[in-house]
Design a protein around this motif. Structure first.
Motif, PDB file in Angstrom:
ATOM      1  N   GLY A   1     -19.083  -9.842 -16.449  1.00  0.00           N
ATOM      2  CA  GLY A   1     -19.395 -11.222 -16.726  1.00  0.00           C
ATOM      3  C   GLY A   1     -18.322 -11.796 -17.637  1.00  0.00           C
ATOM      4  O   GLY A   1     -17.417 -11.082 -18.093  1.00  0.00           O
ATOM      5  N   LEU A   2     -18.423 -13.074 -17.934  1.00  0.00           N
ATOM      6  CA  LEU A   2     -17.378 -13.752 -18.707  1.00  0.00           C
ATOM      7  C   LEU A   2     -18.019 -14.785 -19.617  1.00  0.00           C
ATOM      8  O   LEU A   2     -18.862 -15.580 -19.186  1.00  0.00           O
ATOM      9  CB  LEU A   2     -16.391 -14.432 -17.754  1.00  0.00           C
ATOM     10  CG  LEU A   2     -15.238 -15.228 -18.363  1.00  0.00           C
ATOM     11  CD1 LEU A   2     -14.263 -14.302 -19.049  1.00  0.00           C
ATOM     12  CD2 LEU A   2     -14.528 -16.034 -17.277  1.00  0.00           C
ATOM     13  N   SER A   3     -17.628 -14.769 -20.898  1.00  0.00           N
ATOM     14  CA  SER A   3     -18.119 -15.782 -21.825  1.00  0.00           C
ATOM     15  C   SER A   3     -17.006 -16.135 -22.806  1.00  0.00           C
ATOM     16  O   SER A   3     -16.122 -15.324 -23.084  1.00  0.00           O
ATOM     17  CB  SER A   3     -19.346 -15.275 -22.586  1.00  0.00           C
ATOM     18  OG  SER A   3     -19.028 -14.128 -23.370  1.00  0.00           O
TER      19      SER A   3
ATOM     20  N   GLY B   1     -16.343 -24.603 -22.639  1.00  0.00           N
ATOM     21  CA  GLY B   1     -17.142 -23.401 -22.803  1.00  0.00           C
ATOM     22  C   GLY B   1     -17.388 -22.735 -21.458  1.00  0.00           C
ATOM     23  O   GLY B   1     -17.608 -23.403 -20.442  1.00  0.00           O
ATOM     24  N   VAL B   2     -17.343 -21.404 -21.447  1.00  0.00           N
ATOM     25  CA  VAL B   2     -17.542 -20.635 -20.222  1.00  0.00           C
ATOM     26  C   VAL B   2     -18.644 -19.613 -20.461  1.00  0.00           C
ATOM     27  O   VAL B   2     -18.629 -18.888 -21.465  1.00  0.00           O
ATOM     28  CB  VAL B   2     -16.253 -19.908 -19.795  1.00  0.00           C
ATOM     29  CG1 VAL B   2     -16.490 -19.076 -18.542  1.00  0.00           C
ATOM     30  CG2 VAL B   2     -15.124 -20.902 -19.568  1.00  0.00           C
ATOM     31  N   GLU B   3     -19.590 -19.543 -19.546  1.00  0.00           N
ATOM     32  CA  GLU B   3     -20.656 -18.545 -19.616  1.00  0.00           C
ATOM     33  C   GLU B   3     -21.032 -18.186 -18.182  1.00  0.00           C
ATOM     34  O   GLU B   3     -21.733 -18.926 -17.505  1.00  0.00           O
ATOM     35  CB  GLU B   3     -21.868 -19.090 -20.368  1.00  0.00           C
ATOM     36  CG  GLU B   3     -22.934 -18.054 -20.663  1.00  0.00           C
ATOM     37  CD  GLU B   3     -22.505 -17.041 -21.717  1.00  0.00           C
ATOM     38  OE1 GLU B   3     -22.810 -15.843 -21.551  1.00  0.00           O
ATOM     39  OE2 GLU B   3     -21.864 -17.451 -22.702  1.00  0.00           O
TER      40      GLU B   3
ATOM     41  N   VAL C   1     -19.270 -14.874 -11.344  1.00  0.00           N
ATOM     42  CA  VAL C   1     -17.870 -14.492 -11.171  1.00  0.00           C
ATOM     43  C   VAL C   1     -17.604 -14.082  -9.725  1.00  0.00           C
ATOM     44  O   VAL C   1     -16.595 -14.462  -9.124  1.00  0.00           O
ATOM     45  CB  VAL C   1     -17.503 -13.349 -12.134  1.00  0.00           C
ATOM     46  CG1 VAL C   1     -16.088 -12.838 -11.851  1.00  0.00           C
ATOM     47  CG2 VAL C   1     -17.616 -13.803 -13.584  1.00  0.00           C
ATOM     48  N   LEU C   2     -18.530 -13.311  -9.137  1.00  0.00           N
ATOM     49  CA  LEU C   2     -18.363 -12.845  -7.763  1.00  0.00           C
ATOM     50  C   LEU C   2     -18.357 -14.019  -6.799  1.00  0.00           C
ATOM     51  O   LEU C   2     -17.602 -14.035  -5.818  1.00  0.00           O
ATOM     52  CB  LEU C   2     -19.483 -11.866  -7.414  1.00  0.00           C
ATOM     53  CG  LEU C   2     -19.336 -11.080  -6.112  1.00  0.00           C
ATOM     54  CD1 LEU C   2     -18.090 -10.215  -6.150  1.00  0.00           C
ATOM     55  CD2 LEU C   2     -20.578 -10.240  -5.862  1.00  0.00           C
ATOM     56  N   GLY C   3     -19.192 -15.035  -7.072  1.00  0.00           N
ATOM     57  CA  GLY C   3     -19.221 -16.208  -6.206  1.00  0.00           C
ATOM     58  C   GLY C   3     -17.925 -16.991  -6.241  1.00  0.00           C
ATOM     59  O   GLY C   3     -17.565 -17.644  -5.251  1.00  0.00           O
TER      60      GLY C   3
ATOM     61  N   MET D   1     -15.011 -10.243 -21.678  1.00  0.00           N
ATOM     62  CA  MET D   1     -15.403  -9.738 -20.372  1.00  0.00           C
ATOM     63  C   MET D   1     -16.114  -8.408 -20.576  1.00  0.00           C
ATOM     64  O   MET D   1     -15.586  -7.530 -21.264  1.00  0.00           O
ATOM     65  CB  MET D   1     -14.167  -9.555 -19.482  1.00  0.00           C
ATOM     66  CG  MET D   1     -13.471 -10.859 -19.129  1.00  0.00           C
ATOM     67  SD  MET D   1     -11.800 -10.639 -18.468  1.00  0.00           S
ATOM     68  CE  MET D   1     -10.875 -10.492 -20.007  1.00  0.00           C
ATOM     69  N   ARG D   2     -17.282  -8.249 -19.972  1.00  0.00           N
ATOM     70  CA  ARG D   2     -18.033  -7.016 -20.170  1.00  0.00           C
ATOM     71  C   ARG D   2     -18.964  -6.775 -18.987  1.00  0.00           C
ATOM     72  O   ARG D   2     -19.456  -7.709 -18.360  1.00  0.00           O
ATOM     73  CB  ARG D   2     -18.832  -7.076 -21.468  1.00  0.00           C
ATOM     74  CG  ARG D   2     -19.748  -8.267 -21.597  1.00  0.00           C
ATOM     75  CD  ARG D   2     -20.358  -8.342 -22.979  1.00  0.00           C
ATOM     76  NE  ARG D   2     -21.088  -9.583 -23.186  1.00  0.00           N
ATOM     77  CZ  ARG D   2     -21.648  -9.930 -24.339  1.00  0.00           C
ATOM     78  NH1 ARG D   2     -21.540  -9.122 -25.386  1.00  0.00           N
ATOM     79  NH2 ARG D   2     -22.296 -11.065 -24.461  1.00  0.00           N
TER      80      ARG D   2
END
Length: 266
Positions: A37-39, A52-54, A60-62, A255-256
């Motif tokens: 994921g990404l934040s 801001g990104v969440e 992310v896959l989409g 990213m985690r």
């Protein structure tokens, strides 16, 4: 991401056994999947408003166009080398409501307050962590490597923006930018055998120190299973964090997510 070094006895290595040729290199390659994921917050172009990104992994896959992750390790006696490379290409299309006035490259005028903005951002990220080090602990029960090196970052964004407002009607512009930097790194990597074929692998690094980003760090914890002398698999969890804010560019993200890798040793 680095994974297990398999051995005939099912341990990551046989530290007490004298190698057939102490001057010979052994190596392994691990392609892997990272359900990340990404934040955080980013600017799509220089001096743009910070967004801001969440995003979850499904988000992310989409947006994903393509990508790949691979890790390579090599060792001769107690000297070790590591390369971890990833490439991700995404397209993020979204709409924004009224925004403060800002200058959009390609339009040449300031978008007035209250304008409605629709944007599409094609992003490409390339990251390579290159390190070398020394095995400071080498026993059947535990191994520990200490390393130093650098993480190279290259970010490329192609932005298409349509702005609508009575004062400017509707305007569309395209703009492409890329930026890059290099972060120095210090790292550790450890193996702890659990059974003859199962063992724990932990590694972490820290860097940046203001030389590239303000700071960056990553961590990985994985359980590895050895199938044979040459083949092993691993499952774990990886985090990569970076805080870059320089020259009008902002890339402050984390990213985690879980990882799954397959290692071939030769």
């Amino acid at each position: 991401m680095a994974h297990a070094e398999s051995a005939a006895a099912g341990r990551p290595e046989q530290p007490t056994r004298v190698p057939r040729d102490a001057a010979a290199w052994t190596a392994q390659i691990t392609p892997y999947l990272w359900a990340t994921g990404l934040s955080g917050k980013v600017s799509p172009f220089q001096k743009a408003p910070t967004l801001g990104v969440e995003k979850s992994f499904s988000d992310v896959l989409g947006d994903l166009n393509g990508g790949g992750f691979v890790n390579v390790w090599a060792r001769r006696d107690r000297f070790v080398l590591s390369a971890d490379v990833m490439y991700v290409s995404t397209t993020d299309a979204h709409g924004e409501g009224p925004l403060p006035a800002f200058q959009l490259p390609g339009i040449g005028i300031a978008i007035p307050p209250g304008a409605s903005v629709d944007a599409k951002v094609d992003s490409k990220q390339f990251t390579a962590a290159l390190q070398g080090g020394y095995r400071v602990v080498d026993t059947p029960a535990f191994t520990l490597d200490v390393l130093a090196g650098a993480r190279i970052w290259h970010i490329s964004n192609d932005v298409t923006v349509t702005a609508s407002h009575p004062a400017i009607k509707s305007l569309t512009a395209k703009h492409g930018e890329s930026f890059h930097w290099v972060d120095p790194l210090a790292a550790v990597r450890a193996f702890l055998p659990i059974t003859q074929r199962l063992f724990l692998h932990v590694q972490a690094d820290v860097g940046g120190f203001g030389a590239g980003s303000n700071h960056t760090w990553s961590s990985l914890a994985a359980v590895n299973y050895v199938f044979s002398d040459r083949l092993s698999a691993s499952v774990g969890y990886k985090t990569l964090n970076v805080d870059y804010d320089r020259g009008g560019h902002v890339y402050d993200v984390r990213m985690r997510g879980p990882v799954l890798g397959l290692t071939y040793r030769f």
